[in-house]
Each structure stands twice: as structure tokens, then as C-alpha cells.
Design a protein around this motif. Structure first.
Motif, PDB file in Angstrom:
ATOM      1  N   THR A  47       5.390   9.288   0.524  1.00  0.00           N
ATOM      2  CA  THR A  47       5.248   8.916  -0.883  1.00  0.00           C
ATOM      3  C   THR A  47       6.251   7.816  -1.219  1.00  0.00           C
ATOM      4  N   THR A  67       7.684   5.445  -4.211  1.00  0.00           N
ATOM      5  CA  THR A  67       7.772   5.315  -5.662  1.00  0.00           C
ATOM      6  C   THR A  67       8.285   3.927  -6.014  1.00  0.00           C
ATOM      7  N   ASP A 112      -1.497   6.978  -6.189  1.00  0.00           N
ATOM      8  CA  ASP A 112      -1.424   8.369  -6.625  1.00  0.00           C
ATOM      9  C   ASP A 112      -2.242   8.502  -7.911  1.00  0.00           C
ATOM     10  N   LYS A 120       3.330   5.482  -8.003  1.00  0.00           N
ATOM     11  CA  LYS A 120       3.431   5.955  -6.629  1.00  0.00           C
ATOM     12  C   LYS A 120       2.268   5.502  -5.755  1.00  0.00           C
TER      13      LYS A 120
END
Length: 296
Positions: free
Chosen positions: A60, A62, A98, A104
Motif C-alpha cells: 500500500t 500512500t 484504493d 492510496k
């Protein structure tokens, strides 16, 4: 009344196609600028439900602002697993926004439905677990922009150490004194989740016991002095099995025939591992942990 005919000769069709391609090429390329998204943090997690084909690694990323996907992100990223391209016969790579957080990007490395265990055919495994994601053009990814679609995302090299899922926690420790040797005991609290090496770090006073010039067979110092343990029987192993593997690894890398031979004893008791110094050193502190971050 005259009718307009839309029938074209092959040469006319070719000319139209060339014109359209030319016009598309004239559109301005998306470049970086003051509004470009930049990666703030990165994290990695692993998942499986106990079946080979369920294994998945999720990275992930960010960003510092909301992002928009305007093209094929996969085609603009170079992904290396242990220095080599991803094996598309056993795993699939994909990057997508995301759905629940516009800041994200979710990158996944997943087993294929056809993956089986190592004894039966092709199988998913990340081995050493060093995953590096870079932009093919080196500095930016035009398929990822800010929310206005004006600025391309800046891209710094992403390097993560994929965990196996094995975790340990301290149970007890005693600092060394003039009359008593240092010792530490840890408990295995979770078993492997995916086929990946588990990197174990043995520390003395906060520093790796393994020195940077360490070599043993084909193995040489890496991952801040960590050593690997393997779990070929991944989904059949329990916590006691991993405790035995860790103790066996400690003996192999720090016991007989190594630079630290005779300095430490390694003992297992069910799901725990104890490391004990064989000599008393005042102020000595021993620790044992799982290494889950890449070399800088």
C-alpha cells in the motif's frame, strides 16, 4: 437527391488512421509539477487462507494528496522480485487505486488459481522477499495524476521486504552481569502465511551479532545481519516447528564452525526459543527479532 457514400478505399482508410495517430501524438504529455502527488509512506502485508492459490502480497502506497488513475499503471512500473522480473507463470502483479481512499495505490502480487504445492507443480513463492518497484522512466508515472489530471505523480524507488507472516515476541530477558550471563527468550506467536523466507535477526547490545564480512557457503551478510529460515511444509507447520527452525538456524549461523562458535547456546521449549551467552559479560543485552525492513 445525391447520397453521400462513406465507402473508402484501403488507401483512404490508411490515410485516416495515420492522421488520427498523428493528432493523438500532438496532445501534451502529462508532466510533473507543483501539484504532483508524491509517495509519503509504504506498507506491506501478506494473506492466505491456508491454500496455495490464496497467497497474496499487498503493498500500500500512500500519497500526499488524492490521486487519479488515467492510464495503465502496470505498464509504467518496473517490478523486480529478488532482482528478477516477476514470474508470470506462478504469480500476477497489479496496481490500482484504493476504492476507499483516494490517496492510496494498492499493488498486489498474487498466486494464480493453477498454483499447487512444490511437490506437485508450479507454485507461488517470493523466496528472499526483496521487492523493488520503480518507474520505467525513472522519475514519474504519467498514468497516476493529481485529482485535476494535470500533474503526473512523482515516483521514488519503492523497496519492501516481504514478510512471511512469522512473528515472535519477547517472553523474558536477563542482562549480563559479572556473575551471570545474558539471556533472552522469545515465543513464536504466528506461523507462516505465504511462501517466503523468514529473516531472523540476532542482536547483542542492539547491534547484529553477524558481522558484515560474514560468509557461510553461498550465504553472505545481508538484511542487517539476519539469517533465513525456510518453511517447505508451509501449511503443515505449527509454532513449535518454527521455534525449532529458528533454533536450528541460530546454531547453523552462530554455532559450531562459525566466528561465534562456543559463545552462545540455543534452546527450544515448545513454541519458545532461548539464547544464552556461555560467558558472563557485565551489561550485555541479547535480543532476537524478525527482520521486516529492507537494507537502505
Amino acid at each position: 437527391m445525391n447520397r453521400i457514400s462513406w465507402r473508402k478505399t484501403p488507401y483512404e482508410i490508411l490515410a485516416i488512421v495515420i492522421l488520427l495517430v498523428s493528432l493523438a501524438g500532438c496532445s501534451p504529455a502529462i508532466k510533473t509539477g507543483s501539484g504532483s502527488p508524491s509517495i509519503l509512506t509504504q506498507s506491506v502485508s501478506v494473506f492466505s487462507n491456508g491454500k496455495e492459490a490464496s497467497q497474496k502480497v499487498t503493498v500500500t502506497l500512500t500519497f500526499d494528496r488524492a490521486i487519479t488513475i488515467v492510464g495503465n499503471v502496470d505498464n509504467q512500473l518496473a517490478v523486480k522480485l529478488n532482482g528478477k522480473s516477476v514470474d508470470t507463470k506462478t504469480m500476477a502483479w497489479h496496481a490500482a487505486a484504493d476504492k476507499n481512499n483516494r490517496e492510496k495505490l494498492i499493488c498486489t502480487l498474487s498466486a494464480l488459481p493453477s498454483d499447487t504445492d512444490p511437490m506437485q507443480g508450479r507454485y507461488f513463492a517470493v523466496y528472499e522477499g526483496s521487492l523493488v518497484i520503480t518507474a520505467k522512466n525513472g522519475a514519474s508515472v504519467a498514468a497516476i495524476t493529481d485529482s485535476s489530471r494535470k500533474y503526473a505523480a512523482k515516483w521514488a524507488k519503492v523497496h519492501v521486504q516481504i514478510p512471511s507472516g512469522v512473528t515472535v515476541v519477547p517472553v523474558s530477558s536477563e542482562n549480563g552481569s559479572v556473575s551471570a550471563p545474558a539471556q533472552v527468550t522469545v515465543r513464536v506467536t504466528s506461523t507462516g502465511v505465504i511462501r517466503a523466507m523468514t529473516w531472523v535477526q540476532f542482536l547483542q547490545n542492539g547491534q547484529p551479532v553477524m558481522q558484515k564480512d560474514y560468509k557461510k557457503g553461498s550465504f553472505s551478510y545481508t538484511n542487517d545481519g539476519s539469517f533465513p529460515i525456510h518453511d517447505h511444509q508451509l501449511f503443515q507447520m505449527n509454532k513449535e516447528d518454527y521455534a525449532k527452525e529458528i533454533a536450528s538456524g541460530l546454531e547453523s549461523y552462530f554455532g559450531k564452525g562459525t566466528p561465534t562458535a562456543g559463545e552462545y547456546s540455543f534452546i527450544t521449549n515448545k513454541d519458545t526459543v532461548m539464547v544464552k551467552a556461555n560467558a558472563s559479560t557485565d551489561g550485555e543485552i541479547l535480543s532476537l527479532c524478525i527482520f521486516n525492513h529492507p537494507d537502505s
